[in-house]
Enzyme design. Structure first.
Site, PDB file in Angstrom:
ATOM      1  N   GLY A  87       0.836  -1.194   0.000  1.00 26.98           N
ATOM      2  CA  GLY A  87       0.000   0.000   0.000  1.00 26.98           C
ATOM      3  C   GLY A  87       0.862   1.231   0.000  1.00 26.98           C
ATOM      4  O   GLY A  87       2.093   1.158   0.071  1.00 26.98           O
ATOM      5  N   GLY A  89       2.920   3.662   1.308  1.00 20.29           N
ATOM      6  CA  GLY A  89       3.626   3.757   2.579  1.00 20.29           C
ATOM      7  C   GLY A  89       4.106   5.144   2.925  1.00 20.29           C
ATOM      8  O   GLY A  89       4.379   5.438   4.090  1.00 20.29           O
ATOM      9  N   LYS A 110       4.061  13.006  -1.758  1.00 18.11           N
ATOM     10  CA  LYS A 110       4.994  11.910  -1.488  1.00 18.11           C
ATOM     11  C   LYS A 110       5.976  12.361  -0.409  1.00 18.11           C
ATOM     12  O   LYS A 110       6.627  13.388  -0.545  1.00 18.11           O
ATOM     13  CB  LYS A 110       5.747  11.527  -2.759  1.00 18.11           C
ATOM     14  CG  LYS A 110       6.605  10.282  -2.605  1.00 18.11           C
ATOM     15  CD  LYS A 110       7.165   9.839  -3.942  1.00 18.11           C
ATOM     16  CE  LYS A 110       7.973   8.552  -3.807  1.00 18.11           C
ATOM     17  NZ  LYS A 110       8.492   8.092  -5.119  1.00 18.11           N
ATOM     18  N   ASP A 122       9.430   5.488   8.312  1.00 22.16           N
ATOM     19  CA  ASP A 122       8.991   6.791   8.812  1.00 22.16           C
ATOM     20  C   ASP A 122       8.062   7.533   7.860  1.00 22.16           C
ATOM     21  O   ASP A 122       7.517   8.580   8.210  1.00 22.16           O
ATOM     22  CB  ASP A 122      10.199   7.675   9.149  1.00 22.16           C
ATOM     23  CG  ASP A 122      11.151   7.871   7.971  1.00 22.16           C
ATOM     24  OD1 ASP A 122      10.716   7.739   6.814  1.00 22.16           O
ATOM     25  OD2 ASP A 122      12.343   8.161   8.218  1.00 22.16           O
ATOM     26  N   ARG A 202      -2.825   1.289  -9.727  1.00 22.95           N
ATOM     27  CA  ARG A 202      -1.710   0.469 -10.187  1.00 22.95           C
ATOM     28  C   ARG A 202      -2.217  -0.900 -10.638  1.00 22.95           C
ATOM     29  O   ARG A 202      -3.267  -1.367 -10.196  1.00 22.95           O
ATOM     30  CB  ARG A 202      -0.680   0.303  -9.063  1.00 22.95           C
ATOM     31  CG  ARG A 202      -0.194   1.621  -8.472  1.00 22.95           C
ATOM     32  CD  ARG A 202       0.573   1.401  -7.175  1.00 22.95           C
ATOM     33  NE  ARG A 202       0.870   2.656  -6.486  1.00 22.95           N
ATOM     34  CZ  ARG A 202       2.087   3.117  -6.246  1.00 22.95           C
ATOM     35  NH1 ARG A 202       3.143   2.405  -6.617  1.00 22.95           N
ATOM     36  NH2 ARG A 202       2.269   4.259  -5.623  1.00 22.95           N
ATOM     37  N   ASP A 279       3.488  -3.165  -8.883  1.00 17.10           N
ATOM     38  CA  ASP A 279       3.047  -2.013  -8.101  1.00 17.10           C
ATOM     39  C   ASP A 279       3.687  -0.722  -8.606  1.00 17.10           C
ATOM     40  O   ASP A 279       3.363   0.363  -8.116  1.00 17.10           O
ATOM     41  CB  ASP A 279       3.333  -2.213  -6.607  1.00 17.10           C
ATOM     42  CG  ASP A 279       4.809  -2.403  -6.304  1.00 17.10           C
ATOM     43  OD1 ASP A 279       5.528  -2.964  -7.151  1.00 17.10           O
ATOM     44  OD2 ASP A 279       5.250  -1.984  -5.221  1.00 17.10           O
ATOM     45  N   ASN A 280       4.584  -0.830  -9.596  1.00 18.08           N
ATOM     46  CA  ASN A 280       5.173   0.355 -10.228  1.00 18.08           C
ATOM     47  C   ASN A 280       4.606   0.585 -11.616  1.00 18.08           C
ATOM     48  O   ASN A 280       5.207   1.315 -12.410  1.00 18.08           O
ATOM     49  CB  ASN A 280       6.696   0.212 -10.310  1.00 18.08           C
ATOM     50  CG  ASN A 280       7.366   0.403  -8.959  1.00 18.08           C
ATOM     51  OD1 ASN A 280       6.922   1.227  -8.164  1.00 18.08           O
ATOM     52  ND2 ASN A 280       8.399  -0.354  -8.691  1.00 18.08           N
ATOM     53  N   ASP A 289       6.922   6.423  -9.841  1.00 19.76           N
ATOM     54  CA  ASP A 289       7.881   6.073  -8.786  1.00 19.76           C
ATOM     55  C   ASP A 289       9.312   6.020  -9.307  1.00 19.76           C
ATOM     56  O   ASP A 289       9.888   4.939  -9.498  1.00 19.76           O
ATOM     57  CB  ASP A 289       7.517   4.731  -8.133  1.00 19.76           C
ATOM     58  CG  ASP A 289       6.395   4.888  -7.115  1.00 19.76           C
ATOM     59  OD1 ASP A 289       6.069   6.029  -6.765  1.00 19.76           O
ATOM     60  OD2 ASP A 289       5.844   3.863  -6.677  1.00 19.76           O
TER      61      ASP A 289
END
Length: 541
Positions: A87, A89, A110, A122, A202, A279-280, A289
């Site tokens: 997901g 992140g 982002k 983080d 995606r 996922d890209n 990405d």
């Protein structure tokens, strides 16, 4: 990451920061969005407008219409192998905006902090990664390659520790390039980048719901209904009336054709995505990405900057095959809908198989047609010329053997067959000389180059293509975002000097144009010796 079922996304607010300062703004994208303020004005914190811009695009404030942020859930196939649920992140979507020509775009931050999918990280982005994606996104848009767009980079007062490359191992090494992963931990300044796309659905998001249905995942009661809803949303946003609602085979063909178009665009300009996991991959066929990417410099069909792909399955020359794997995997997901609509029994299975075949055939046909056209225009030959494949194949083999710079060689090629009353291979090779960073080829290799040049000059003369120079100028960029250029920019930015980011942003707005002599000398050149095997430039993690 947190397991999420029966939902496409979770509501999550960006984390606020103690301060925010806009450091970079895309002038080209501002014009498309109709923003009145000049980018320079937005990078000066004094005005109310500049402060409001920095607050919004750092996540410190939400505006009406952009006040219901979310993070999406999706999965991941790695070259066809399922890796489970992931997901967003460190990306948070804010909502939609419209361009001056009426296009609808989803806006995303982002580096806006933790989400339920952060997997213990983080959720932050650092200046280095934001600068790379900001410059690359807008460079690709100017090159005419489908991409997410980048509006801004807003620096915060925070820092984050990241693995990166230590100075001790960055010396030039003789012999073959030896890739290695980051070997030290550094503390870097944080930033938030704003990016946009028609939608951020995606491949792996559709695949997640299809697999949950197929495997009967506990708690996923409505996976097929959720798959259908998501696929219909993606269809409407990306293809509109070009694909009818519920025509899943047509949707699969449209997505496949977009992927083929995208990858041909990458090959044409020498771009390597690095990571081509599902996922890209966006259903709309936009580059997404910008992580371990690079524009290839010395031509090498096996060039792959990503250290986590030692087999090279996503290298420059294998990107088309990787794209086909992604298309075939996505087709299985859409096949779930085709099968359900066809009803129980053999008809459902046949519908799914027919959809999968249609997607693969659409991808192959679109790729072949577009790649042949790209090679033709890069060589400046007329449509239907019979020697395109042969001349291009021989040329790239020679480029590989001699380490010729891909961008320089093709850009200079336009002049290598001009201005000579007769075939003059030696003169043509002198035109190409800057593409050979370590000197013009000699001996047997040099003779092979001269033979090719004579053949090319004869083909151009016989072809007499009236639009040759113009087509070559549009197909072969003069300026690309080389990793050593990006490194110089983000290292200066991390020290507070954003002038190189601004300079490159303006340069790369016009990648096909001739620009001033100083910039040409600085950036239209083969890879500097210091960058040829430097971690973070020649390869990345």
């Amino acid at each position: 990451p947190q397991k999420v079922t029966n939902a496409h996304y979770v509501a999550v607010a960006p984390e606020t920061t103690r301060c925010a300062r806009t450091r970079a703004v895309s002038a080209a994208f501002c014009r498309e969005l109709g923003l009145r303020a000049h980018p320079d004005e937005l990078c000066v914190n004094g005005s109310d407008e500049a402060q409001a811009f920095a607050k919004l695009f750092s996540g410190n404030a939400l505006l009406p219409g952009l006040d219901a942020p979310w993070a999406s859930v999706y999965g991941c196939h790695v070259h066809g192998a399922w890796c489970g649920q992931l997901g967003d992140g460190r990306a948070v979507s804010l909502g939609d905006v419209s361009t001056v020509d009426g296009r609808r775009l989803e806006v995303q931050l982002k580096g806006a902090g933790r989400t339920p999918f952060s997997r213990g990280f983080d959720g932050k982005a650092v200046v280095r990664s934001c600068v790379r994606e900001f410059l690359a996104s807008e460079a690709m848009a100017a090159l005419g390659v489908r991409t997410t767009r980048a509006l801004s980079v807003v620096e915060t007062c925070e820092t984050a520790k990241r693995a990166w490359y230590g100075e001790s191992r960055q010396e030039t090494r003789p012999g073959a390039l030896r890739k290695y992963r980051p070997d030290t931990v550094v503390e870097e300044k944080c930033a938030v980048m704003c990016r946009a796309a028609p939608c951020f659905v995606r491949f792996a998001q559709l695949e997640l719901f299809a697999l949950r249905e197929a495997r009967g995942v506990e708690g996923a009661r409505q996976s097929t209904a959720e798959l259908r809803e998501l696929a219909e949303f993606a269809r409407a946003r990306e293809f509109g009336d070009d694909v009818k609602p519920g025509d899943w085979a047509a949707l699969a063909r449209a997505i496949a054709a977009r992927q083929a178009e995208l990858i041909v665009g990458w090959l044409r300009v020498g771009y390597v995505q690095g990571n081509m996991n599902s996922d890209n991959a966006l259903v709309g066929g936009h580059t997404l990405d910008y992580g371990p990417f690079a524009f290839m410099e010395a031509y090498d069909p096996e060039f792959q900057p990503f250290t986590s792909d030692p087999e090279g399955k996503f290298c420059y020359a294998l990107q088309p095959q990787a794209g086909m794997v992604n298309v075939a995997t996505l087709a299985r997901a859409l096949g779930v809908l085709a099968a359900e609509d066809a009803g129980e029994g053999g008809e459902g299975g046949q519908a799914a198989e027919a959809l999968a075949l249609a997607a693969r055939e659409a991808y192959a046909a679109e790729f072949e047609a577009r790649w042949r056209e790209a090679r033709r225009t890069k060589l400046g030959l007329s449509a239907g010329h019979l020697r395109v494949d042969e001349l291009h194949g021989r040329l790239t083999l020679l480029m590989e053997r001699s380490g010729a710079d891909y961008t320089l060689c093709f850009r200079l090629l336009a002049a290598a067959a001009d201005g000579f009353s007769d075939v003059d291979a030696a003169a043509g090779m002198r035109v190409l000389a800057p593409a050979f960073g370590r000197g013009e080829p000699e001996g047997e290799l040099g003779e092979a180059w001269r033979e090719w040049m004579a053949d090319y000059q004869q083909s151009v003369a016989a072809d007499a293509h009236p639009s040759r120079e113009a087509e070559m100028a549009r197909a072969n960029p003069k300026f690309i975002l080389r990793n050593w250029m990006a490194m110089e920019a983000y290292e200066r930015a991390d020290k507070g000097d954003w002038s190189r980011v601004e300079e490159l942003s303006l340069l790369l707005e016009r990648p096909y144009d001739e620009q001033d002599a100083e910039q040409t000398e600085r950036y239209f050149r083969a890879t500097p010796e210091w960058a040829r095997d430097k971690g973070g430039v020649a390869f990345l993690s």
